[in-house]
Each structure stands twice: as C-alpha cells, then as structure tokens.
Design an enzyme around this catalytic site. Structure first.
Site, short mmCIF file in Angstrom:
data_model
loop_
_atom_site.label_atom_id
_atom_site.label_comp_id
_atom_site.label_asym_id
_atom_site.label_seq_id
_atom_site.Cartn_x
_atom_site.Cartn_y
_atom_site.Cartn_z
N HIS A 119 79.45 -9.98 -36.39
CA HIS A 119 80.57 -10.84 -35.98
C HIS A 119 80.21 -11.69 -34.75
CE1 HIS A 119 82.89 -8.52 -38.82
NE2 HIS A 119 82.53 -7.42 -38.19
N LYS B 268 96.08 -9.95 -29.12
CA LYS B 268 95.93 -10.52 -30.46
C LYS B 268 97.14 -10.26 -31.34
CE LYS B 268 91.74 -12.15 -29.77
NZ LYS B 268 91.63 -11.96 -28.33
N ARG C 192 89.28 -20.59 -23.54
CA ARG C 192 88.16 -20.94 -22.67
C ARG C 192 87.24 -21.89 -23.41
NH1 ARG C 192 84.16 -18.03 -25.19
NH2 ARG C 192 84.76 -16.04 -26.12
N GLU D 245 93.29 -6.43 -40.25
CA GLU D 245 93.52 -7.60 -41.10
C GLU D 245 92.81 -7.42 -42.44
OE1 GLU D 245 92.00 -10.90 -38.92
OE2 GLU D 245 93.78 -11.11 -37.67
#
Length: 677
Positions: A239, A120, A296, A204
């Site tokens: 999440h 990431k 995916r 973040e």
C-alpha cells in the site's frame, strides 16, 4: 483578510522534502531554518539551511514529533512560519493549534480541516453528506474484535483493514478470508499504535482491480479553490506508492471533470485551505469512490508540477501569506506527461526489507546519458557520503521526468533510471527499471495489485546473453588489473605470461547461486593481445568467440565494444559481483577466477540474524516449542513497517537473544534454532 507577513521559514521535516521546500523558500527571498535529530546532525537538509536547530535524540517521537521542541525552535530562530513537509507533524491538529497560540503561521490547512479528515471514519460520514461516492464498509466507533469480524463477514472478503488515524500504508492490510482476520487485525493495531498512537480500525470492501487515482486540490483563505487534475498512483507495494504518473492514463475529459469536482466538494465541506489531495479508487467500469484525503502536500506532487508548470510549494507559501490563488480553474492546463519513481533504500529481492549503510556514491550523469535537465529532476535528501539510518522512512529520493506524451516520458524515465548511480546501500533502482520496462506498465494496464499480479515476471530468474557474460568478464578483469599498482609483471594478476598471450579463465553466475555446487553457468576464456587493459581481447564463451574492448569514461561509465557493436553503460565491480546498467536494465553477475571456485557444501545455519536494524516487537513462540518450516517466530519493526522472521526448517527455538522492545542491529543473532534431525 490581512496578509500574513514573515521573512523566515522553519521546515519541520527532513530528507528530500525539507531540501525541496527550502530551495523554493530561498528563491522567494525567505531565510530558512532546518531542524534535526542527533541522527541527522550532518544531513543534507541541515547543511543546506541558513540555520539549523537540534530537536533531540534520533527517535522521531523525541525529536521531529515533539511539538514543544519544534515550536521552541521556531521561536528561538525568529521564524514566522513553519512548513511541515509530509509525514511527522504535517497532519497533527494539536501542532497547528500550538502554532496558532504562539502566533506562528502554519503552512497548511486549519486544525479543524485536519481533524475532519484525520479520523477516517468521521471523514467518510462527512463525504457522504457532501455527495462524494464511498466504498461500502464499516466506519463505526465500536472496536470490539467480534464486532469488527462480524462486519467484515457481512461486507464479504476480501476486505481492507485500515488504521482510522492512519495513512501512507501504515496499519493497513488486505484480509482474504475470515480465517486470517484476527491475525491481520492484531498486526494492523500494532503498526497503527506505533505510527499514530491510535489502534482504531475501519473496514472497507477490497475492490479486486481498482486503480488508485488522486486529485490535487488547492484552496486559499479567500474562498477560492481549484483542482490541478489527477495522478495515477496504482503501482504500489504494501500500500506504499512506488511509481506515479500524471495525468492518469485513459481519463476522459468528462471523468476528469467529474472526479475533480467531487474532490472540490470534499475540500469545501471541511473548509480547506492550502494544498491537499483527495484519493479515489477508480473501478474498471469507470465508477470511483472516495478513499481518503491527505491534508498536506503529497510525495508525488512533482508530477503535477511537471504537467501544469506550477510550483506547488510556492503556492503553499503564498496562500499561507494570505494571498489569493495565482490561477483560476479555467487558466490551468495539462502539458505532456510525467512520471515519478521513488528510490528506496530496500532490497526487493528480500521482500523489500529496508537497508542501511553509507552512500559511497550518489550521482546521476544527465549529460552522459543524453538527458535534458529541463525534463529530468532528482529530488533528494542525500548526497555521496551520507549515512542511511534505521530511524526514518527508507525513501532516498524521487526521480521525476517529463515528456510530450506518455511513451516519451516513459522512455525518459528508463534512461534516467539507468543514469542513476547509487552505491554503498542496496536500493530498488533495478526493480524500478523492471517496472518501467514491463509490457503491462508500458500499455497502462494498471491496478493497485500490479506488482502482485506480475510478480512472476518482475522477479523471474535471469537468463543471461553471451554479450552480458562477455561484458561482466571484461569489467571484472579491468578492475583486477587496476587493483595492482605495481609496474612489475611478476606482481600482476591479469594473466600476464612471458612470451605468450595472457589468458584467464573466468566463471560467471547469478549472485543468488554463487554458493551452489553447479554455479558455473558460464566459463569465459579471455585472451589478451596487447598490454593495455582496454584490449582488444578475445573472449570465448560456450564455443563462441568475440573480439572485445573496454574504454573507461567519466565516473563508472564505460564504452564497451563487442564485435564492432559499441555501447555506453555504467559498470563496476562490487566485491565479486559485477554490476552493469544501461536503458535495457541491470545485470548482476558473480565473477571469479576459475581457480577460486569453492564447491563446498553449505549446511543450514542454526542461527537467525537480523536482516536490518530495527526493534523487536513480539516473540511469537516459546523456547523449546516445536515449529514447522515457515512458521512465524518473532516480529521486528524498522522504518515504520513490521517484518516477520520465520522458521528456516522444522525444529524448535533453543533460545532468543532479545526481548520485545529491544533494539537490534543488522546482522545481530536474534535466536538459536535447532532443526530436527
């Protein structure tokens, strides 16, 4: 470029996605091969495949995640291609390289694209180079605790901790303050290590009211690429997405194009091939930021299929064969609106704890509910009689609906949820209905903290109507009558009296208060005037009398008539709990005869039992250590998520019965707890 030819497809996954892929593959004339672990030896995807090959024991790392075993299964079956589904090996670059070496086609992107987005932190840098907007954050290689804490302090709380190698909500937590940072970091690292074998974190800025909007992209190996519009996946818990819809409410044509083009730049930047999803955070001012790219097919891809009329799995297979994309960007259009609801084996009333068991019934009566089978789709990997184990993700099925507009699609979703009959395992079906009928969701007032924001109303104590009490009394009485097989009136338990109307007094209450001393929320006096169990009955509740009748229909469906008002619903009695479901929602009431009421007091338990099957991750206190009520005592992991067991009162742990790494079963006594005097 020459076409890839294969006539046999191996699906390296399980559950509903394996069934979904094999269904499309068979329609294309391909032979299908399933793989399975010992826990899935009789699973639906195994039963439906042309062939099935055992991979290994139940643990995913010894079966579905074992690259050499999957490759060997493909070679043994003669499969020329492997579809990875989602999860497991679907984003594993080493797996793709192993297939390349074995001469087997991977239905997905090249290993280089997976690697580019799998890390990431590195992905953020590449997206910046491609002109894709980013959320402020730290994506560096230095993973020192103090540095990460300093970076979080610099960004400003709240921040979001995310596993660098992760996805699907694993290894991800919101940190509200500096005081909570270290504990959250430790927990994320444990989850990330367990799920991905990697503890690296990125940080973040956590936007307080963003929407989660993602764009479906598709590229072929000939240089063509399109985006198939967007999906809104804002309604989440931990999440993890719960409800998704397409298109996203309130999107303008300009914003849709801008976001779609940014997604295509992301895909082109990494040389993408196949189906992928670029996820964005959409802020309230209309600005959007790149979050991650899933290399995916996504769980929520059916809503895109519904609004575009395209089979994305067929697109995947054709692109893997070397063919060009079947449509250009200009040829793609949006028709209507679609929702997807994820049905999980979990208990929303117990902080969404995963549930296990055997499905004694799994069905949906479309015809009885007046639903159009062209507009309602149930993608499932289970059937009646299947076992739900502790070993894998708790998602049982996906319910997908389509309507001419959002309002019609939402009404169809609610009716379909009411028609879905699942017994034997606790699920979130009723919670999904509460979400689908919530006024804020109906008005598309969405953000990623929707469930938290509306927790008070979503989990509010129920207030029951006279009609609900009456209905529950009838359902319980009908079940009581059916349980007696004898024709003799002396063996009956339904209030039969010689030369007198049969009369029964019933107590009804919320199941959560069934053991309370003041549990008689309602007393129903039922008087029957004839011998068949359907009625008519006369019910007296709080001074109000109703004439009632109950007529069984197919399955658990009944027609209930109260004072001339007839309605159709699903109704049954599970033990002493009556369950009634219709498009207005679900009602659960504890049912018992008045003379069965137990007014005994219940003392606090001195033991803590496992709420689900799982593995002990950590013991957080020492035996004998003084603790306060609510203090964390131990951590369990089940179905890829951590669950913390807390002290039920002030006191101390007398002894633990398990150690870190031990497997425990639901109901196992975890520890002996000694409350303070």
């Amino acid at each position: 470029m020459s076409l890839n030819t294969f006539d046999t497809l191996l699906v390296a996954n399980r559950g509903e996605i394996a069934c979904r892929v094999m269904r499309t593959a068979r329609a294309m004339g391909l032979r299908t091969v399933a793989v399975y672990s010992d826990a899935d030896a009789n699973a639906r995807h195994v039963r439906e495949a042309d062939e099935a090959i055992r991979l290994g024991p139940a643990a995913a790392r010894e079966s579905y995640l074992k690259v050499e075993a999957v490759v060997e299964a493909a070679q043994r079956s003669g499969a020329g291609a492997i579809h990875p589904g989602y999860g497991f090996l679907s984003e594993n670059g080493a797996f793709v390289e192993a297939l390349d070496q074995a001469g087997i086609v991977f239905v997905g992107p090249p290993a280089s694209a997976i690697a580019a987005m799998g890390d990431k932190s590195a992905a953020k840098a590449r997206m910046a180079n491609a002109g894709v907007p980013l959320v402020p954050g730290y994506h560096g290689d230095d993973q020192d605790d103090a540095l990460l804490k300093a970076e979080a302090d610099k960004i400003g709380y709240p921040v979001l901790l995310k596993a660098s190698a992760g996805g699907g909500g694993k290894g991800m937590r919101v940190v509200e303050s500096a005081a909570n940072f270290q504990a959250a970091l430790d927990g994320c690292r444990r989850e990330s290590q367990a799920a991905f074998g990697d503890q690296r974190m990125l940080i973040e800025k956590y936007l307080t009211q963003p929407r989660h909007v993602e764009v479906q992209v598709f590229c072929d190996s000939l240089g063509n690429g399109v985006y198939l519009f967007e999906r809104d996946c804002s309604v989440q818990r931990r999440h993890q997405k719960v409800l998704e819809e397409a298109p996203a409410p309130g999107m303008t044509a300009a914003l849709r194009r801008e976001m779609g083009e940014a997604a295509m730049r992301a895909a082109k930047e990494i040389g993408y091939v196949g189906a992928g999803t670029v996820e964005f955070l959409l802020d309230i001012d209309g600005s959007f930021f790149f979050m991650e790219m899933n290399t995916r097919l996504q769980v929520e891809h059916p809503v895109t299929e519904m609004i575009t009329g395209q089979d994305l799995v067929e697109w995947q297979l054709r692109v893997a064969m070397g063919e060009a994309l079947p449509l250009t960007q200009e040829e793609l259009t949006i028709t209507g609106h679609s929702f997807e609801a994820r049905l999980y084996a979990e208990d929303p009333e117990q902080d969404f704890l995963p549930a296990t068991g055997t499905l004694t019934r799994f069905a949906m009566d479309l015809e009885g509910a007046g639903l159009d089978p062209e507009r309602v789709r149930l993608d499932s990997g289970v059937e009646t009689g299947d076992a739900v184990s502790m070993h894998y993700d708790p998602m049982l099925a996906k319910l997908i609906v389509h309507g001419n507009d959002r309002a019609q699609a939402l009404a169809t979703l609610n009716r379909a949820l009411a028609a879905l009959d699942v017994q034997g395992v606790v699920t979130n079906r009723a919670f999904l209905q509460r979400l689908a009928t919530h006024p804020a969701f109906r008005d598309a007032e969405l953000d990623t903290r929707f469930i938290e924001k509306h927790e008070e109303t979503l989990f509010a104590p129920r207030r029951y109507s006279v009609e609900e009490y009456a209905g529950a009394a009838l359902v319980g009485l009908n079940q009581l009558s059916r349980e007696c097989e004898s024709d003799s009136p002396w063996d009956r338990h339904d209030g039969f009296r010689v030369n007198a109307p049969r009369t029964i007094r019933i107590s009804l209450c919320d199941p959560a208060h069934a053991q309370d001393d003041d549990d008689s929320e309602a007393v129903v006096v039922v008087e029957g005037t004839r011998e068949d169990n359907s009625g008519p009955w006369h019910l007296t509740i709080g001074g109000e009398t109703l004439t009632a009748r109950l007529d069984p229909l197919a399955g658990d469906a009944v027609a209930m008539t109260l004072d001339g008002h007839r309605r159709r619903l699903q109704a049954r009695r599970d033990g002493n709990v009556v369950v009634m479901v219709d498009p207005r929602g679900e009602t659960r009431l504890f049912w018992r005869r008045i003379d069965a009421i137990d007014h005994g007091h219940h003392e606090a338990e001195s033991t803590l039992t496992a709420p689900m099957h799982g593995t002990v991750v950590a013991l957080l206190v020492e035996p004998g250590q003084k603790v306060e009520k609510g203090m964390p005592l131990m951590v369990m992991e089940a179905m890829k998520m951590e669950h913390t067991m807390t002290a039920p009162a002030d006191g101390h742990v007398a002894s633990f019965h398990f150690h870190a790494g031990d497997t425990v079963g639901q109901g196992d006594v975890l520890l002996e707890f000694a409350p303070d005097e």
